[in-house]
Design a protein around this motif. Sequence first.
Motif, short mmCIF file in Angstrom:
data_model
loop_
_atom_site.label_atom_id
_atom_site.label_comp_id
_atom_site.label_asym_id
_atom_site.label_seq_id
_atom_site.Cartn_x
_atom_site.Cartn_y
_atom_site.Cartn_z
N ARG A 198 22.58 35.61 -16.72
CA ARG A 198 22.03 34.69 -15.73
C ARG A 198 20.99 33.76 -16.36
N ILE A 199 20.13 34.32 -17.20
CA ILE A 199 19.10 33.51 -17.86
C ILE A 199 19.73 32.51 -18.82
N ASP A 200 20.73 32.95 -19.56
CA ASP A 200 21.42 32.04 -20.48
C ASP A 200 22.08 30.90 -19.72
N SER A 201 22.66 31.23 -18.56
CA SER A 201 23.30 30.20 -17.75
C SER A 201 22.26 29.20 -17.23
N MET A 202 21.11 29.73 -16.78
CA MET A 202 20.05 28.84 -16.31
C MET A 202 19.54 27.95 -17.43
N ARG A 203 19.44 28.50 -18.64
CA ARG A 203 18.96 27.71 -19.78
C ARG A 203 19.95 26.59 -20.10
N THR A 204 21.24 26.95 -20.07
CA THR A 204 22.26 25.93 -20.34
C THR A 204 22.25 24.85 -19.28
N ASP A 205 22.15 25.28 -18.00
CA ASP A 205 22.09 24.31 -16.90
C ASP A 205 20.86 23.41 -17.03
N PHE A 206 19.74 24.01 -17.45
CA PHE A 206 18.51 23.23 -17.56
C PHE A 206 18.65 22.13 -18.60
N VAL A 207 19.19 22.48 -19.76
CA VAL A 207 19.37 21.48 -20.81
C VAL A 207 20.30 20.36 -20.34
N ALA A 208 21.41 20.76 -19.69
CA ALA A 208 22.36 19.76 -19.21
C ALA A 208 21.73 18.88 -18.13
N ASN A 209 20.97 19.50 -17.22
CA ASN A 209 20.38 18.74 -16.11
C ASN A 209 19.29 17.79 -16.57
N ILE A 210 18.41 18.27 -17.46
CA ILE A 210 17.33 17.40 -17.90
C ILE A 210 17.90 16.23 -18.71
N SER A 211 18.97 16.50 -19.47
CA SER A 211 19.60 15.41 -20.21
C SER A 211 20.16 14.37 -19.24
N HIS A 212 20.79 14.85 -18.17
CA HIS A 212 21.37 13.93 -17.20
C HIS A 212 20.28 13.18 -16.44
#
Length: 423
Positions: free
Chosen positions: A159-173
């Motif tokens: 779950r934490i890894d998924s949140m980290r991946t989502d965070f990087v993708a979202n902040i980039s967007h």
Amino acid sequence: MSPLLALLLGVVVGVVAGIIVAQRAVREARDGRRRTGSIADSITGPIPRPIDAERETDAELAQGLRSAVDRLQMGVVMCDTTLKPTYRNASADALTGTHGGVIVDAHLQQLFAQTQSGEPAGAIVELQGPPKTTFSIEAMPIPEGGAVATIEDISERVRIDSMRTDFVANISHELKTPVGAIAVLAEMLADESDPTVINTLSSRVVDESHRAARTIDDLLELSQIESSHRLDDAVDLAAVVAESVSRGRMVADGRGVEVESMEAPDKVWIRADRAQLSTAIGNLVENGVKYSDDGGLVQICVRQNERWVEVMVVDQGVGIPAADLDRVFERFYRVDKARARQTGGTGLGLAIVRHVANNHGGVVSVQSQEGEGTTFAFRLPSRLIVAPPAQPAAFVTSDDVPTGSGGEPPSAPISKKVSMPDE
């Protein structure tokens, strides 16, 4: 395989191998003593042997090792040369009889079969739930034959890894979108001579710049809140709520959304970080206004009991789907992305609220029904209540009492009953 998992697996295999070697050593020692005893008998007669003591020591050693393995949080399963399970520790035994346990056991048998080649084997098993659960299973052959396997619940790590991946993708967007728009608009401005078009494009550049700045400001604020745990301010909760009401009314300007504070208990002073508390409650009120329909109503209520001081923010807006309730406090997570773009939200407001609650030892919860509205409950432990300072820096006067749009006292609370979330 992660270093931690490899280490734990090595410990388990070492424990199992130790049991086997210890038992073999004990047997060989007994046989040797028996042979020596037979020679001695021919010379001096029989020599007493403390066999019961040896057996007791052997049993205590095995019991101690078994108890140690039982205390591991990961499951441990052993099988013999026929792949039949011969031992399960407490964690593995807890899965027996469950739906997930049946699936895990099926994978275990496959992995045990693969270890017959002398090589370790592993698998990741995902159970959709609810709740969604992920297990990492590692099996390794042991010298005496058979195999040993570990079962580790890695759901939280996934779950934490998924949140980290989502965070990087979202902040980039979130940053790429306004920056890209500014670049395009600037190119158009360079080739434009019409004053009207120039004014329009310039306004768009300003809007996109502010959008990027808001995202960066919220990220910096969130980072500061995560690293700050100052709780040395005596905060008048009523004053913070009054500020939040004013902030909500500014956001609601032109949409006819009414923001009002319901009757509150006597003055409550909280030992807290005032800036963080103001940000959290203000974000909840602003969120309620943004997701309310034109002409809607947002109410703020302060309640107190033996355990909690609670600030509830209730709106009659669009509501939140049940599938999204568990994720609304994640960074950049948005239920309605189209509406978020219209309102200019960054998707960080509720994440900030959650971290402020955590910093104060409190919790924030949400109840919602699509089309009927949402209730956020921001709770602080009652142990944070302090006596009012001798000379408080700020007072809530009659001018601070919220009024309706025409200057009259606020209307009666909304008719639907708002129940306090379960303790």
